[in-house]
Design a protein around this motif. Structure first.
Motif, short mmCIF file in Angstrom:
data_model
loop_
_atom_site.label_atom_id
_atom_site.label_comp_id
_atom_site.label_asym_id
_atom_site.label_seq_id
_atom_site.Cartn_x
_atom_site.Cartn_y
_atom_site.Cartn_z
N LEU A 146 0.81 -1.21 0.00
CA LEU A 146 0.00 0.00 0.00
C LEU A 146 0.85 1.27 0.00
CD1 LEU A 146 -2.99 -0.89 2.36
CD2 LEU A 146 -3.11 -0.39 -0.06
N PRO A 147 1.77 1.44 0.97
CA PRO A 147 2.59 2.66 0.92
C PRO A 147 3.46 2.75 -0.33
CG PRO A 147 3.32 1.22 2.69
CD PRO A 147 2.06 0.65 2.18
N ALA A 148 3.97 1.59 -0.80
CA ALA A 148 4.81 1.64 -2.00
C ALA A 148 4.02 2.19 -3.18
CB ALA A 148 5.36 0.25 -2.33
N GLY A 149 2.78 1.72 -3.32
CA GLY A 149 1.97 2.19 -4.44
C GLY A 149 1.44 3.60 -4.22
N TYR A 150 1.15 3.94 -2.97
CA TYR A 150 0.52 5.23 -2.68
C TYR A 150 1.53 6.36 -2.73
CZ TYR A 150 -2.49 8.61 -0.30
OH TYR A 150 -3.23 9.70 0.02
N TYR A 151 2.69 6.16 -2.10
CA TYR A 151 3.69 7.22 -2.08
C TYR A 151 4.57 7.20 -3.33
CZ TYR A 151 2.62 7.98 2.86
OH TYR A 151 2.01 8.26 4.02
N LYS A 193 11.11 6.95 -3.86
CA LYS A 193 12.25 6.16 -3.39
C LYS A 193 11.81 4.92 -2.63
CE LYS A 193 16.18 9.13 -3.45
NZ LYS A 193 15.79 10.54 -3.24
N LEU A 194 10.76 5.09 -1.78
CA LEU A 194 10.24 3.97 -1.00
C LEU A 194 9.85 2.83 -1.92
CD1 LEU A 194 9.19 3.06 1.86
CD2 LEU A 194 6.97 3.81 1.07
N ALA A 248 12.89 1.16 -3.57
CA ALA A 248 13.62 0.28 -2.66
C ALA A 248 12.84 -1.01 -2.42
CB ALA A 248 13.88 1.00 -1.34
N LEU A 249 11.55 -0.89 -2.08
CA LEU A 249 10.77 -2.09 -1.77
C LEU A 249 10.64 -2.99 -3.00
CD1 LEU A 249 7.95 -0.69 0.54
CD2 LEU A 249 9.81 -2.22 1.15
N SER A 250 10.42 -2.36 -4.17
CA SER A 250 10.29 -3.18 -5.38
C SER A 250 11.58 -3.92 -5.68
CB SER A 250 9.94 -2.30 -6.58
OG SER A 250 8.68 -1.74 -6.41
#
Lengths: 394, 360
Positions: A143-148, A151-152, A155-157
């Motif tokens: 959720l945060p990766a897609g929403y924000y 860089k986040l 990194a997560l991807s």
């Protein structure tokens, strides 16, 4: 006593499954009667494919729960003279036990039928729960990766793609060997992965009830205390690097093997869930109702968990069904390579592995669990297909 | 396009580095090294002996240093063995003369396999060759059959043919290799059950079995008899997924305006499917097939173990279960390259096939 013929064997097996048949009939009767009031679940009963899938899944679920009533012999019992016997062989001296080995005996003279049923217990105990955990991890990070984005997301991807680039079997071999278990790596991974359900629940409750601080504080505290206690009891294991709780407070001890299998399956599944959730969030965050919530001044986590997530539920529910099936296959792979679960465990992968050595001479010990596993996964896939079609109809 | 390629390749290299380091880290944990020492020298070694063995074989250096040596960016370790002769990382493959200072992956030295007692590069080359034949046959079966199933199902959405083929595809995706392999062996290669005894009784086949349940003999010469079952086993699991993707893409194309126009102009349904729809419907399956190849790798491991075919998958299992560090590293390098390369090809191919997409 005489050896049973094939029709007699099938009749006898059908008879052993009688609690399952009753449970299935009740479930289906109730669901069909009330199907208009049951939402998406009720709609399943409009599609024949979904009904077949649901029946197959529930058959194994009920078998797992009612296993003590179905088993003809204990899954580890070795009876004299029953080694590699063909299906339907009568026992030499039954002594009040069930007088036949319905699907014959394996190389260690154990009952193939009972081991098949006992195998469903292992799968039903691990697969759905592991999938839920993988979803919690995937949702909390996706959720945060897609929403924000930004860089986040990068990194997560990157981490997700890194795990996905591993061949699954290599990963299993690296994580599940006794030497790695001894070094405590899986336990540390569990410590990280099991944190996510608690984070997820806390954020979920907090973002919803932050307008009512008193109530919020109470619920959040309850989640942290109960969740934390469960978390620590799950992790804490006497005689391992992580022995956190004294024996009195430790609620339960999960056998080390099961724990490692569970962790590695969650670990393998989470990146895919992450990618799906991230993609859905990307898609949904540009909708009007998200903009409306932003204008209203809602916090980001409220928007993610209470605006975006409910609207992404369709594809997620479908994927959930598919993923339980995939997890079942992965558990089979682990068993097939003799990783994790103990060799005498009746789980389907291990039994297929043991049976495949002499398969050309004695087919049933491997064939029975293989077909059982296939039917469960088939049921889950048909169910997912039916769910997809029914959810598209709205 | 060039920028895109460059960025992708940098990411790929970074991923490969991280991945191999993780494998290196996990295979070099102290319990693993202790097992390796006992395996190589003697099972009854004391802890002190294990430590000295590890020291004399270069395993006692810091992890990062050893990873650097494996990669070839740091000079290989050197020392003297019990007889006073000089030994070191680079002595294993180079012999005693002209020992290079660096001997890692970058210098083309893949290391030494402690299980097979030969160079990793050579082992991987032969094993990959064997698996290459398997994969070639699998793709030759997999791609045509899944595309045909997908196109037949997708050309008339909702028809009886579509429904039944969809169920077939779902059944195929629910049959992992270890299930289909077991079922196929029972059906075709057992002398007691399945089809073989019946056919033999009728006199249709002279051997007591129809197909062989072991592919060991396929290592030297591939025949229909010993290679069909492994190929079918791997293909069966993959067919369903690609067929479903092809079907989805086909149904989408069949509702497009230009298909309706062609139909209204009076073009035969056959021609509409073959000449108008097919080309556009095959873009998505191409990506899926490319991305499926690394996934087939798992199938290869299971199938090679089940049928005892000594290819790459079998080697990976041997290396992993014996903690053969450098062979396992070699295997993971190959696996990572396969995964990342197929991703790259699928991305580029997608752009190439579909001119509407432009990479910035």
């Amino acid at each position: 006593m005489e050896k049973l013929t094939w029709p007699q064997i099938f009749l006898a097996m059908g008879e052993r499954f009688w609690p399952v048949w009753i449970a299935l009939v009740i479930t289906f009767a109730l669901s069909i009667v009330f199907k208009r009031r049951l939402g998406l679940y009720g709609k399943l009963f409009d599609s024949p494919i979904a009904m077949v899938g649901f029946a197959l899944v529930m058959f194994w679920v009920f078998s797992a729960f009612l296993a003590p009533m179905i088993l003809t012999h204990a899954p580890l019992d070795q009876l004299a003279g029953m080694k590699n016997k063909p299906p339907g062989t009568a026992l030499r001296n039954p002594d009040g036990a069930y007088p036949y080995y319905l699907l014959g005996g394996d190389t260690l003279a154990r009952d193939v039928f009972s081991r098949m049923v006992a195998g469903s217990v292992v799968v039903i105990r691990i697969a759905p729960l592991a999938t839920i955990f993988a979803f919690m991890v995937g949702i909390t990070l996706g959720l945060p990766a897609g929403y924000y984005g930004g860089k986040l997301d990068t990194a997560l991807s990157f981490v997700a793609n890194l795990i996905l680039a591993f061949p699954v079997i290599l990963l299993f071999y690296l994580l599940v060997t006794p030497e790695i278990v001894q070094s405590g790596v899986p336990q540390y991974m569990a410590a990280v992965l099991f944190l996510f359900p608690i984070i997820f629940l806390v954020v979920l409750v907090n973002s919803r009830f932050y307008v009512k601080p008193a109530f919020r504080n109470f619920v959040v505290a309850a989640v942290i205390v109960i969740g934390g206690w469960l978390y620590l009891s799950t992790l804490s294991q006497p005689g391992t690097p992580l022995h956190l709780l004294p024996a009195g407070l430790d609620l339960f001890n999960i056998p080390g093997n099961t724990m490692i299998v569970f962790v590695s399956v969650v670990f393998v599944n989470s990146p895919t869930v992450f990618r799906i959730v991230r993609g859905l969030t990307f898609d949904i965050k540009s909708r009007d109702y998200v903009a409306a919530a932003q204008t209203r001044g809602e916090g980001p986590w409220y928007i993610m968990l209470w605006e975006i997530l409910p609207n992404a539920r369709g594809p997620l529910i479908v994927d959930f069904c598919l993923r339980i099936g995939y997890t079942t296959i992965l558990l089979g792979v682990l068993g097939f390579f003799g990783l994790g679960l103990s060799p005498e465990s009746p789980d389907w992968g291990s039994t297929i592995n043991a049976g495949s050595k002499l398969i050309q001479l004695f087919p049933t010990p491997a064939l029975a669990p293989a077909l059982a596993l296939m039917s469960l996964v088939l049921g889950l896939n048909l169910l997912a297909d039916g769910l997809r079609e029914e959810s598209l109809k709205d | 396009m060039l920028m895109f390629l460059a960025r992708r390749i940098v990411t790929m290299l970074l991923t490969a580095l991280c991945l191999t380091f993780i494998v290196f880290f996990l295979t070099n944990l102290p319990p693993n090294l202790e097992k390796l020492a006992k395996q190589q020298a003697s099972v009854r070694m004391s802890d002190a002996q294990v430590t000295s063995w590890l020291e004399s074989h270069g395993y006692a250096q810091p992890l990062v240093t050893r990873y650097g040596e494996w990669l070839g960016v740091l000079p290989g370790w050197t020392g003297t063995d019990a007889d006073g002769k000089a030994t070191g990382r680079c002595y294993a493959t180079a012999g005693a003369k002209d020992v290079p200072r660096f001997c890692g992956l970058l210098q083309g030295d893949w290391g030494w396999s402690t299980v097979f007692r030969s160079g990793v590069g050579g082992i991987l080359a032969t094993r990959l060759g064997a698996t290459g034949w398997l994969m070639l046959c699998v793709l030759l079966v997999l791609i045509p059959s899944s595309l045909i199933i997908g196109i037949l199902a997708g050309m008339r959405e909702g028809s009886k043919l579509d429904r039944s083929l969809s169920v077939v595809s779902i059944a195929s995706t629910s049959t992992p290799e270890y299930v289909s392999g077991v079922v196929l062996i029972v059906l075709f290669s057992s002398t007691f059950t399945g089809l073989s005894p019946i056919l033999h009784h009728w006199g249709w086949i002279s051997t007591p079995y129809l197909l062989k349940g072991s592919a060991t003999s396929a290592m030297s010469h591939i025949t229909f008899e010993n290679f069909t079952l492994p190929v079918l086993t791997i293909s069966l699991y993959g067919i369903g997924y690609i067929a479903r993707m092809t079907r989805a893409s086909m149904t989408e194309v069949m509702t497009a305006q230009y298909i309706r126009t062609a139909r209204l102009k009076g073009v035969k349904f056959r021609n509409v499917v073959l000449k108008h729809a097919l080309r556009n419907a095959l873009i998505a399956p191409f990506t899926v097939i490319m991305l499926q190849i690394p996934w087939l790798l798992n199938g290869v491991v299971v199938t090679e173990t089940l049928f005892n075919y000594k290819g790459f998958g079998w080697t990976l299992v041997q290396a992993a279960s014996n903690n053969d560090i450098e062979l396992l590293m070699g295997c993971s390098v190959v696996a990572v390259i396969v995964v990342l390369l197929t991703q790259l090809i699928s991305d580029i191919g997608y752009v190439y096939l579909n001119p509407r997409i432009r990479l910035s």
